[in-house]
Design a protein around this motif. Structure first.
Motif, PDB file in Angstrom:
ATOM      1  N   GLN A  13       0.837  -1.197   0.000  1.00 28.09           N
ATOM      2  CA  GLN A  13       0.000   0.000   0.000  1.00 28.09           C
ATOM      3  C   GLN A  13       0.871   1.247   0.000  1.00 28.09           C
ATOM      4  O   GLN A  13       2.005   1.248   0.527  1.00 28.09           O
ATOM      5  CB  GLN A  13      -0.898   0.012   1.236  1.00 28.09           C
ATOM      6  N   ALA A  14       0.336   2.297  -0.587  1.00 25.12           N
ATOM      7  CA  ALA A  14       1.037   3.577  -0.582  1.00 25.12           C
ATOM      8  C   ALA A  14       1.356   3.981   0.859  1.00 25.12           C
ATOM      9  O   ALA A  14       0.533   3.813   1.759  1.00 25.12           O
ATOM     10  CB  ALA A  14       0.199   4.637  -1.272  1.00 25.12           C
ATOM     11  N   GLY A  15       2.565   4.484   1.039  1.00 27.70           N
ATOM     12  CA  GLY A  15       3.011   4.845   2.381  1.00 27.70           C
ATOM     13  C   GLY A  15       3.747   3.732   3.086  1.00 27.70           C
ATOM     14  O   GLY A  15       4.376   3.956   4.127  1.00 27.70           O
ATOM     15  N   GLY A  16       3.663   2.547   2.537  1.00 25.74           N
ATOM     16  CA  GLY A  16       4.316   1.396   3.144  1.00 25.74           C
ATOM     17  C   GLY A  16       5.786   1.303   2.765  1.00 25.74           C
ATOM     18  O   GLY A  16       6.364   2.229   2.187  1.00 25.74           O
ATOM     19  N   PHE A  17       6.368   0.166   3.092  1.00 29.02           N
ATOM     20  CA  PHE A  17       7.783  -0.014   2.802  1.00 29.02           C
ATOM     21  C   PHE A  17       8.013  -1.423   2.274  1.00 29.02           C
ATOM     22  O   PHE A  17       7.166  -2.315   2.407  1.00 29.02           O
ATOM     23  CB  PHE A  17       8.622   0.217   4.061  1.00 29.02           C
ATOM     24  N   LEU A  18       9.178  -1.609   1.693  1.00 31.38           N
ATOM     25  CA  LEU A  18       9.577  -2.941   1.265  1.00 31.38           C
ATOM     26  C   LEU A  18      11.098  -3.038   1.294  1.00 31.38           C
ATOM     27  O   LEU A  18      11.793  -2.029   1.314  1.00 31.38           O
ATOM     28  CB  LEU A  18       9.059  -3.267  -0.130  1.00 31.38           C
ATOM     29  N   ARG A  19      11.569  -4.261   1.312  1.00 32.54           N
ATOM     30  CA  ARG A  19      12.998  -4.505   1.200  1.00 32.54           C
ATOM     31  C   ARG A  19      13.221  -5.577   0.148  1.00 32.54           C
ATOM     32  O   ARG A  19      12.724  -6.700   0.288  1.00 32.54           O
ATOM     33  CB  ARG A  19      13.624  -4.942   2.526  1.00 32.54           C
ATOM     34  N   LEU A  20      13.941  -5.190  -0.867  1.00 27.95           N
ATOM     35  CA  LEU A  20      14.304  -6.130  -1.919  1.00 27.95           C
ATOM     36  C   LEU A  20      15.684  -6.693  -1.630  1.00 27.95           C
ATOM     37  O   LEU A  20      16.560  -5.990  -1.121  1.00 27.95           O
ATOM     38  CB  LEU A  20      14.315  -5.447  -3.279  1.00 27.95           C
ATOM     39  N   SER A  21      15.863  -7.954  -1.974  1.00 32.22           N
ATOM     40  CA  SER A  21      17.150  -8.609  -1.797  1.00 32.22           C
ATOM     41  C   SER A  21      17.649  -9.106  -3.138  1.00 32.22           C
ATOM     42  O   SER A  21      16.867  -9.529  -3.987  1.00 32.22           O
ATOM     43  CB  SER A  21      17.018  -9.795  -0.836  1.00 32.22           C
ATOM     44  N   CYS A  22      18.956  -9.065  -3.302  1.00 32.36           N
ATOM     45  CA  CYS A  22      19.584  -9.577  -4.516  1.00 32.36           C
ATOM     46  C   CYS A  22      20.737 -10.475  -4.085  1.00 32.36           C
ATOM     47  O   CYS A  22      21.768  -9.981  -3.602  1.00 32.36           O
ATOM     48  CB  CYS A  22      20.083  -8.446  -5.393  1.00 32.36           C
ATOM     49  N   ALA A  23      20.545 -11.753  -4.254  1.00 35.30           N
ATOM     50  CA  ALA A  23      21.589 -12.712  -3.911  1.00 35.30           C
ATOM     51  C   ALA A  23      22.505 -12.906  -5.113  1.00 35.30           C
ATOM     52  O   ALA A  23      22.029 -13.201  -6.218  1.00 35.30           O
ATOM     53  CB  ALA A  23      20.969 -14.043  -3.504  1.00 35.30           C
ATOM     54  N   THR A  24      23.778 -12.716  -4.890  1.00 38.33           N
ATOM     55  CA  THR A  24      24.746 -12.877  -5.974  1.00 38.33           C
ATOM     56  C   THR A  24      25.531 -14.168  -5.777  1.00 38.33           C
ATOM     57  O   THR A  24      25.790 -14.597  -4.651  1.00 38.33           O
ATOM     58  CB  THR A  24      25.720 -11.692  -6.026  1.00 38.33           C
ATOM     59  N   SER A  25      25.903 -14.777  -6.882  1.00 37.93           N
ATOM     60  CA  SER A  25      26.681 -16.004  -6.818  1.00 37.93           C
ATOM     61  C   SER A  25      27.566 -16.092  -8.054  1.00 37.93           C
ATOM     62  O   SER A  25      27.434 -15.300  -8.984  1.00 37.93           O
ATOM     63  CB  SER A  25      25.765 -17.234  -6.726  1.00 37.93           C
ATOM     64  N   GLY A  26      28.433 -17.050  -8.056  1.00 38.24           N
ATOM     65  CA  GLY A  26      29.354 -17.207  -9.169  1.00 38.24           C
ATOM     66  C   GLY A  26      30.626 -16.427  -8.917  1.00 38.24           C
ATOM     67  O   GLY A  26      31.166 -16.436  -7.812  1.00 38.24           O
ATOM     68  N   ASN A  27      31.073 -15.706  -9.900  1.00 38.04           N
ATOM     69  CA  ASN A  27      32.323 -14.971  -9.868  1.00 38.04           C
ATOM     70  C   ASN A  27      32.161 -13.641  -9.138  1.00 38.04           C
ATOM     71  O   ASN A  27      32.436 -12.573  -9.679  1.00 38.04           O
ATOM     72  CB  ASN A  27      32.793 -14.743 -11.303  1.00 38.04           C
ATOM     73  N   THR A  28      31.709 -13.692  -7.879  1.00 39.49           N
ATOM     74  CA  THR A  28      31.342 -12.469  -7.165  1.00 39.49           C
ATOM     75  C   THR A  28      32.538 -11.566  -6.883  1.00 39.49           C
ATOM     76  O   THR A  28      32.375 -10.362  -6.733  1.00 39.49           O
ATOM     77  CB  THR A  28      30.626 -12.804  -5.854  1.00 39.49           C
ATOM     78  N   PHE A  29      33.728 -12.113  -6.815  1.00 37.92           N
ATOM     79  CA  PHE A  29      34.880 -11.263  -6.522  1.00 37.92           C
ATOM     80  C   PHE A  29      35.213 -10.327  -7.678  1.00 37.92           C
ATOM     81  O   PHE A  29      35.991  -9.393  -7.516  1.00 37.92           O
ATOM     82  CB  PHE A  29      36.103 -12.116  -6.150  1.00 37.92           C
TER      83      PHE A  29
END
Length: 117
Positions: A13-29
């Motif tokens: 709902q408008a006024g609310g909040f969220l948290r998105l996550s992005c999991a990385t893998s592989g050649n992360t360095f």
């Protein structure tokens, strides 16, 4: 190669909040920067927030006071916290990573965020 998997989207709902996550893998360095982009229907994909390997951050003017990008290196995960959501925040949100190895630019599959008024 780097793989990115987003999670955390949904209907808010408008006024609310969220948290998105992005999991990385592989050649992360090889990653030198990560970020979040979004694309609303009929519009171009735009940068929402970015974070460099050194921790420098940047934000789109439209979210600057409402968004926080962060990173947990132990979990190889990047987060986007957004508060005071508006209907105009409705879009598919994509995680992005820039690496030092081909193909240099990596994208997640996207996660839908819908903000109802």
């Amino acid at each position: 190669q780097v793989q990115l998997v987003e999670s955390g989207g949904g209907l808010v709902q408008a006024g609310g909040f969220l948290r998105l996550s992005c999991a990385t893998s592989g050649n992360t360095f090889s990653i030198i920067a990560t970020g979040w982009y979004r694309q609303a229907p009929g519009k171009q994909r735009e940068l929402v927030a970015g974070i460099s390997r050194g921790g420098s951050t940047n934000y789109a003017d439209s979210v600057k006071d409402r968004a926080t990008i962060s990173r947990d290196d132990a979990k190889n995960t990047v987060y986007l916290q957004m508060n005071a959501l508006k209907p105009e925040d409705t879009a598919v949100y994509y995680c992005y990573a820039k690496g030092t190895t081909r193909p240099y630019d990596y994208w997640g599959q996207g996660t839908q965020v819908t903000v109802s008024s």
